[in-house]
Design an enzyme around this catalytic site. Sequence first.
Site, PDB file in Angstrom:
ATOM      1  N   ALA A  29      -0.838  -6.875  -8.467  1.00 26.96           N
ATOM      2  CA  ALA A  29      -0.801  -5.948  -7.343  1.00 26.96           C
ATOM      3  C   ALA A  29       0.323  -4.956  -7.588  1.00 26.96           C
ATOM      4  O   ALA A  29       1.184  -5.159  -8.443  1.00 26.96           O
ATOM      5  CB  ALA A  29      -0.585  -6.715  -6.041  1.00 26.96           C
ATOM      6  N   TYR A  30       0.307  -3.903  -6.802  1.00 28.69           N
ATOM      7  CA  TYR A  30       1.218  -2.788  -7.032  1.00 28.69           C
ATOM      8  C   TYR A  30       2.124  -2.568  -5.831  1.00 28.69           C
ATOM      9  O   TYR A  30       1.655  -2.481  -4.701  1.00 28.69           O
ATOM     10  CB  TYR A  30       0.411  -1.533  -7.373  1.00 28.69           C
ATOM     11  N   LEU A  31       3.425  -2.495  -6.135  1.00 28.72           N
ATOM     12  CA  LEU A  31       4.408  -2.155  -5.123  1.00 28.72           C
ATOM     13  C   LEU A  31       4.507  -0.644  -5.002  1.00 28.72           C
ATOM     14  O   LEU A  31       4.902  -0.116  -3.971  1.00 28.72           O
ATOM     15  CB  LEU A  31       5.772  -2.742  -5.493  1.00 28.72           C
TER      16      LEU A  31
END
Length: 149
Positions: A29-31
């Site tokens: 997932a991407y912050l």
Amino acid sequence: MEIERKYLIDIDTLPEDYQNYPCRHIEQAYLNTDPVIRIRKDNNKHELTYKSKGLMAREEYNLPLDEASYQHLLTKIDGRLIRKKRYMIPLNDSLTIELDVFEDDLAPLLLAEVEFPDEASALSFTPPEWFGTDVTFSSEYHNSTLSLK
């Protein structure tokens, strides 16, 4: 430096024995997507990754995370959590095909990536016949982009 080519794969051209190769279970997932800051669980390994801008060649830095830190950061993601199985298919003595079989709402997307030691090798690469459209030079199939669709 990460140097890779990326291709769409059609399920009908996929080698029948692909599931016989080593498989890694990945969730990521991407912050942030600009710049790319990603968290990933790869089997039982956790890491935080920074990737620079670019298409075929990008700077990439990986930092280890423990499970608790990964779980904490997971609550802060933008977009969707991506789940995929990555099959490691040897191509020759020095190259490996990383076949990503996406799960959940990204299924039935299939992408193959091949990483290279240098840009000249990447640019002169002739893909196997079962590879589909070359999407290396399109950010549309970066996982960071897929996380937001």
